[in-house]
Design an enzyme around this catalytic site. Structure first.
Site, PDB file in Angstrom:
ATOM      1  N   GLU A 177      33.111  16.975  39.971  1.00 37.19           N
ATOM      2  CA  GLU A 177      33.420  18.323  39.475  1.00 37.19           C
ATOM      3  C   GLU A 177      33.527  18.353  37.951  1.00 37.19           C
ATOM      4  OE1 GLU A 177      36.609  22.014  39.997  1.00 37.19           O
ATOM      5  OE2 GLU A 177      37.116  20.035  40.766  1.00 37.19           O
ATOM      6  N   LYS A 214      30.587  19.971  42.562  1.00 38.14           N
ATOM      7  CA  LYS A 214      31.364  21.207  42.490  1.00 38.14           C
ATOM      8  C   LYS A 214      31.253  21.724  41.063  1.00 38.14           C
ATOM      9  CE  LYS A 214      35.846  23.329  43.462  1.00 38.14           C
ATOM     10  NZ  LYS A 214      37.118  23.233  44.206  1.00 38.14           N
TER      11      LYS A 214
END
Length: 297
Positions: A177, A214
């Protein structure tokens, strides 16, 4: 718990991932959004207990099933806790049909070159071993990009892939992420650099290796399509990044193949003061809207 079935669900099932991993400094803010201010607890243990009660209430809702919520990211204390006497990850998969993930990062370093790298994750191997033993499928770790600085973004991506490889060696699926802050003036430029850096690292991964990503909802719709279609990416999910749910859903629906992994976008409108009927109705509406946005692209 069957990792093959979990992998098949994460790779191909329609739906979205619930982010239930608020921790540390974000916990009071999350509880305030839930209608509980600092007067509701007297110490950190009480605060985290209230947070666990909130998460358990969400997970136990009739709306929270693998039909639309295909995965959920947990905070370490949630993984170590129980729901109705059953370990949380086991409850998620066996009672809800939801694939469990674990947040593993320990916060962010001070900004350098326009980014905030992850702090060193002490004891990561031991944490991964515990996660595997508890039936966790994968992990998630966050770092932040505040400026379209190539050196900084290259460092962020290199760190994410390096730690991801350490996690992958334990048989866990890492969600990388590298968040781009949605308010920065050069967001689109940062996303161009990020796409290039991630692609370069993906192309160097060994054969039959996959990660998940993500990412912030992009400025240009379908900007991350090459990552979604990459053979070494199991799934690309979107964080809401501070957008209200309706706006996040609208942006997500413009990105084919990207699904949600919302936190505040999921819990928006939920309150400790609601009756179970009101709570479940509010959560059902949120889940339905996020699921539809995840399918729309």
């Amino acid at each position: 718990m069957n990792k093959i079935d979990m992998a098949a669900q994460m790779a191909g099932k329609a739906g979205f991932i619930a982010a239930l991993d608020q921790s540390g400094g974000s916990t009071p803010k999350a509880l305030k959004g839930y209608g509980l201010d600092e007067t509701a607890w007297s110490n950190d243990e009480d605060m985290f207990a209230l947070m666990h009660e909130m998460r358990a209430r969400i997970i136990k809702s009739p709306a929270f099933t693998g039909e639309k919520v295909i995965g959920a990211i947990l905070f370490e204390r949630t993984m170590d806790g129980e729901i109705d006497g059953t370990p949380s990850a086991q409850y998620l998969w066996e009672q809800c049909g939801v694939v469990p993930f674990l947040k593993v990062d320990k916060g962010l370093e001070e900004a350098r070159d326009g980014v905030k790298l992850m702090k060193p994750i002490g004891g990561l191997d031991a944490l991964c071993e515990r996660a595997v033993a508890k039936g966790i499928f994968g992990t998630k770790m966050r770092s932040v990009i505040d400026v379209a600085n190539r050196d900084g973004i290259a460092a962020i991506v290199a760190q994410q892939f390096e730690v991801g490889e350490q996690i992958r060696r334990h048989g866990l699926m890492p969600i990388l992420e590298p968040e781009v802050t949605i308010t920065i003036a050069d967001k689109a430029d940062a996303e161009d650099i990020l796409l290039e850096e991630i692609s370069n690292h993906l192309n160097k991964l060994p054969e039959n290796t996959q990660v998940m990503l993500k990412l912030s909802l992009p400025t240009r719709a379908n900007h991350y399509r090459p990552l979604i279609e990459h053979e070494k990416v199991m799934r690309v999910v979107a964080l809401s990044g501070g957008y209200a749910r309706d706006e996040a859903n609208g942006k997500l629906a413009q990105n084919a193949g990207m699904i949600a992994s919302f936190s505040r976008g999921l819990t928006e409108g939920l309150s400790a003061q609601q009756s179970d009927e009101e709570f479940n109705a509010t959560l059902t509406a949120a889940i339905d809207s996020i699921c539809e946005a995840s399918k729309a692209g």
